[in-house]
Motif scaffolding. Structure first.
Motif, PDB file in Angstrom:
ATOM      1  N   ARG A 276       9.160  10.588  -8.861  1.00  0.00           N
ATOM      2  CA  ARG A 276       9.369   9.458  -9.575  1.00  0.00           C
ATOM      3  C   ARG A 276      10.522   8.681  -9.205  1.00  0.00           C
ATOM      4  O   ARG A 276      10.287   7.429  -9.224  1.00  0.00           O
ATOM      5  CB  ARG A 276       9.705  10.112 -11.002  1.00  0.00           C
ATOM      6  CG  ARG A 276       8.761  10.923 -11.776  1.00  0.00           C
ATOM      7  CD  ARG A 276       7.408  10.419 -12.170  1.00  0.00           C
ATOM      8  NE  ARG A 276       7.395   9.078 -12.683  1.00  0.00           N
ATOM      9  CZ  ARG A 276       6.264   8.345 -12.463  1.00  0.00           C
ATOM     10  NH1 ARG A 276       5.140   9.063 -12.181  1.00  0.00           N
ATOM     11  NH2 ARG A 276       6.363   7.245 -13.276  1.00  0.00           N
ATOM     12  N   GLN A 277      11.539   9.351  -8.707  1.00  0.00           N
ATOM     13  CA  GLN A 277      12.782   8.418  -8.117  1.00  0.00           C
ATOM     14  C   GLN A 277      12.071   7.839  -6.983  1.00  0.00           C
ATOM     15  O   GLN A 277      12.508   6.590  -6.668  1.00  0.00           O
ATOM     16  CB  GLN A 277      13.752   9.279  -7.793  1.00  0.00           C
ATOM     17  CG  GLN A 277      14.847   9.633  -8.951  1.00  0.00           C
ATOM     18  CD  GLN A 277      15.343   8.620  -9.870  1.00  0.00           C
ATOM     19  OE1 GLN A 277      15.744   7.845  -9.090  1.00  0.00           O
ATOM     20  NE2 GLN A 277      15.361   8.530 -11.074  1.00  0.00           N
ATOM     21  N   GLU A 278      11.445   8.238  -6.033  1.00  0.00           N
ATOM     22  CA  GLU A 278      11.005   7.585  -4.949  1.00  0.00           C
ATOM     23  C   GLU A 278       9.956   6.406  -5.135  1.00  0.00           C
ATOM     24  O   GLU A 278      10.275   5.265  -4.767  1.00  0.00           O
ATOM     25  CB  GLU A 278      10.124   8.604  -3.905  1.00  0.00           C
ATOM     26  CG  GLU A 278       9.589   7.820  -2.533  1.00  0.00           C
ATOM     27  CD  GLU A 278       8.910   8.620  -1.787  1.00  0.00           C
ATOM     28  OE1 GLU A 278       8.102   8.103  -0.837  1.00  0.00           O
ATOM     29  OE2 GLU A 278       8.960   9.682  -1.882  1.00  0.00           O
ATOM     30  N   ALA A 279       9.069   6.540  -6.166  1.00  0.00           N
ATOM     31  CA  ALA A 279       8.210   5.600  -6.628  1.00  0.00           C
ATOM     32  C   ALA A 279       9.180   4.202  -7.446  1.00  0.00           C
ATOM     33  O   ALA A 279       8.775   3.298  -7.037  1.00  0.00           O
ATOM     34  CB  ALA A 279       7.268   6.145  -7.428  1.00  0.00           C
ATOM     35  N   GLY A 280      10.131   4.842  -8.083  1.00  0.00           N
ATOM     36  CA  GLY A 280      10.854   3.821  -8.636  1.00  0.00           C
ATOM     37  C   GLY A 280      11.709   3.118  -7.747  1.00  0.00           C
ATOM     38  O   GLY A 280      11.779   1.544  -8.000  1.00  0.00           O
ATOM     39  N   VAL A 281      12.416   3.420  -6.877  1.00  0.00           N
ATOM     40  CA  VAL A 281      13.039   2.740  -5.880  1.00  0.00           C
ATOM     41  C   VAL A 281      11.972   1.899  -4.902  1.00  0.00           C
ATOM     42  O   VAL A 281      12.301   0.633  -4.704  1.00  0.00           O
ATOM     43  CB  VAL A 281      13.698   3.665  -4.736  1.00  0.00           C
ATOM     44  CG1 VAL A 281      14.265   2.799  -3.576  1.00  0.00           C
ATOM     45  CG2 VAL A 281      15.030   4.397  -5.665  1.00  0.00           C
ATOM     46  N   GLY A 282      10.897   2.450  -4.516  1.00  0.00           N
ATOM     47  CA  GLY A 282       9.865   1.661  -3.889  1.00  0.00           C
ATOM     48  C   GLY A 282       9.594   0.202  -4.744  1.00  0.00           C
ATOM     49  O   GLY A 282       9.234  -0.915  -4.091  1.00  0.00           O
ATOM     50  N   PHE A 283       9.266   0.605  -6.020  1.00  0.00           N
ATOM     51  CA  PHE A 283       8.834  -0.407  -6.849  1.00  0.00           C
ATOM     52  C   PHE A 283       9.940  -1.634  -6.935  1.00  0.00           C
ATOM     53  O   PHE A 283       9.685  -2.896  -6.994  1.00  0.00           O
ATOM     54  CB  PHE A 283       8.618   0.051  -8.224  1.00  0.00           C
ATOM     55  CG  PHE A 283       8.320  -1.148  -9.299  1.00  0.00           C
ATOM     56  CD1 PHE A 283       6.826  -1.756  -9.283  1.00  0.00           C
ATOM     57  CD2 PHE A 283       8.933  -1.445 -10.202  1.00  0.00           C
ATOM     58  CE1 PHE A 283       6.443  -2.654 -10.042  1.00  0.00           C
ATOM     59  CE2 PHE A 283       8.612  -2.496 -11.213  1.00  0.00           C
ATOM     60  CZ  PHE A 283       7.281  -3.054 -10.940  1.00  0.00           C
TER      61      PHE A 283
ATOM     62  N   ASP B  88       0.781  -1.236   0.027  1.00  0.00           N
ATOM     63  CA  ASP B  88       0.103  -0.300  -0.127  1.00  0.00           C
ATOM     64  C   ASP B  88       0.882   1.220  -0.015  1.00  0.00           C
ATOM     65  O   ASP B  88       0.576   2.258  -0.594  1.00  0.00           O
ATOM     66  CB  ASP B  88      -1.178   0.124   1.243  1.00  0.00           C
ATOM     67  CG  ASP B  88      -2.174  -0.983   1.082  1.00  0.00           C
ATOM     68  OD1 ASP B  88      -2.388  -1.358  -0.187  1.00  0.00           O
ATOM     69  OD2 ASP B  88      -2.513  -1.396   1.913  1.00  0.00           O
ATOM     70  N   THR B  89       1.907   1.137   0.821  1.00  0.00           N
ATOM     71  CA  THR B  89       2.951   2.400   0.693  1.00  0.00           C
ATOM     72  C   THR B  89       3.518   2.770  -0.438  1.00  0.00           C
ATOM     73  O   THR B  89       3.442   3.641  -1.090  1.00  0.00           O
ATOM     74  CB  THR B  89       3.945   2.183   1.733  1.00  0.00           C
ATOM     75  OG1 THR B  89       3.537   1.915   3.070  1.00  0.00           O
ATOM     76  CG2 THR B  89       4.897   3.303   1.842  1.00  0.00           C
ATOM     77  N   VAL B  90       3.895   1.466  -1.368  1.00  0.00           N
ATOM     78  CA  VAL B  90       4.468   1.660  -2.669  1.00  0.00           C
ATOM     79  C   VAL B  90       3.397   2.144  -3.591  1.00  0.00           C
ATOM     80  O   VAL B  90       3.564   3.174  -4.255  1.00  0.00           O
ATOM     81  CB  VAL B  90       5.158   0.335  -3.104  1.00  0.00           C
ATOM     82  CG1 VAL B  90       5.462   0.400  -4.429  1.00  0.00           C
ATOM     83  CG2 VAL B  90       6.261   0.018  -2.361  1.00  0.00           C
ATOM     84  N   ASN B  91       2.222   1.814  -3.616  1.00  0.00           N
ATOM     85  CA  ASN B  91       1.007   2.267  -4.346  1.00  0.00           C
ATOM     86  C   ASN B  91       0.966   3.699  -4.169  1.00  0.00           C
ATOM     87  O   ASN B  91       0.786   4.334  -5.150  1.00  0.00           O
ATOM     88  CB  ASN B  91      -0.121   1.216  -4.115  1.00  0.00           C
ATOM     89  CG  ASN B  91      -1.085   1.543  -5.200  1.00  0.00           C
ATOM     90  OD1 ASN B  91      -1.083   1.960  -6.379  1.00  0.00           O
ATOM     91  ND2 ASN B  91      -2.341   1.769  -4.677  1.00  0.00           N
ATOM     92  N   ALA B  92       0.916   3.999  -2.870  1.00  0.00           N
ATOM     93  CA  ALA B  92       0.573   5.298  -2.598  1.00  0.00           C
ATOM     94  C   ALA B  92       1.646   6.292  -3.149  1.00  0.00           C
ATOM     95  O   ALA B  92       1.412   7.344  -3.755  1.00  0.00           O
ATOM     96  CB  ALA B  92       0.456   5.868  -1.218  1.00  0.00           C
ATOM     97  N   SER B  93       3.011   5.853  -2.924  1.00  0.00           N
ATOM     98  CA  SER B  93       4.120   6.566  -3.536  1.00  0.00           C
ATOM     99  C   SER B  93       4.063   6.659  -5.096  1.00  0.00           C
ATOM    100  O   SER B  93       4.298   7.811  -5.545  1.00  0.00           O
ATOM    101  CB  SER B  93       5.416   6.012  -3.121  1.00  0.00           C
ATOM    102  OG  SER B  93       6.475   6.401  -3.766  1.00  0.00           O
TER     103      SER B  93
END
Length: 132
Positions: free
Chosen positions: A103-110, A72-77
């Motif tokens: 964008r970078q935060e979402a990419g790292v989380g993914f 859920d945290t990654v999805n929210a990011s």
């Protein structure tokens, strides 16, 4: 720079450390659950019986909850990154650094989620290959 604080707690002094602490805490939970499952499996092998279903339901529920929370945290990011990108494309936001950070935060989380999935899949395949 207070605008970065709304992006997953990243920014400001030590803001990136909070995300790292969450990852470390999740890793520790996985290790704890794994050792608990190994202890249960060892106790079942020593007594010649499999552990009861009720004892394994609690650790699985805790792991499931932790995994769902992380997803859920990654999805929210990713949703925040998409919203920031859309806002920038519409001309509502002029701070490209904010958009790129999201964008970078979402990419790292993914990528982290993908690595966890790969490890879980590998562990599942190893378990399925085990002889009983």
């Amino acid at each position: 720079m207070s605008g970065f604080g709304g992006i997953g707690g990243v920014g400001g002094a030590g803001g990136g450390a909070a995300g790292l602490q969450q990852i470390i805490a999740l890793r520790q939970q996985i290790i704890d659950r794994s050792s608990l499952l190994q202890d249960l499996r060892g106790a079942g092998a020593a007594s010649g019986t499999a552990p009861a279903q009720d004892t394994t339901a609690t650790p699985a529920g805790g792991f499931t909850g932790a995994l769902k929370s992380a997803l859920d945290t990654v999805n929210a990011s990713q949703n925040r990154a998409d919203a920031a990108t859309d806002s920038y494309e519409k001309g509502e936001t002029m701070d490209v650094a904010k958009v790129m950070l999201a964008r970078q935060e979402a990419g790292v989380g993914f990528e982290a989620t993908l690595q966890v999935r790969n490890r879980l899949l590998s562990a599942y395949q190893d378990i399925m290959r085990m002889g009983v």
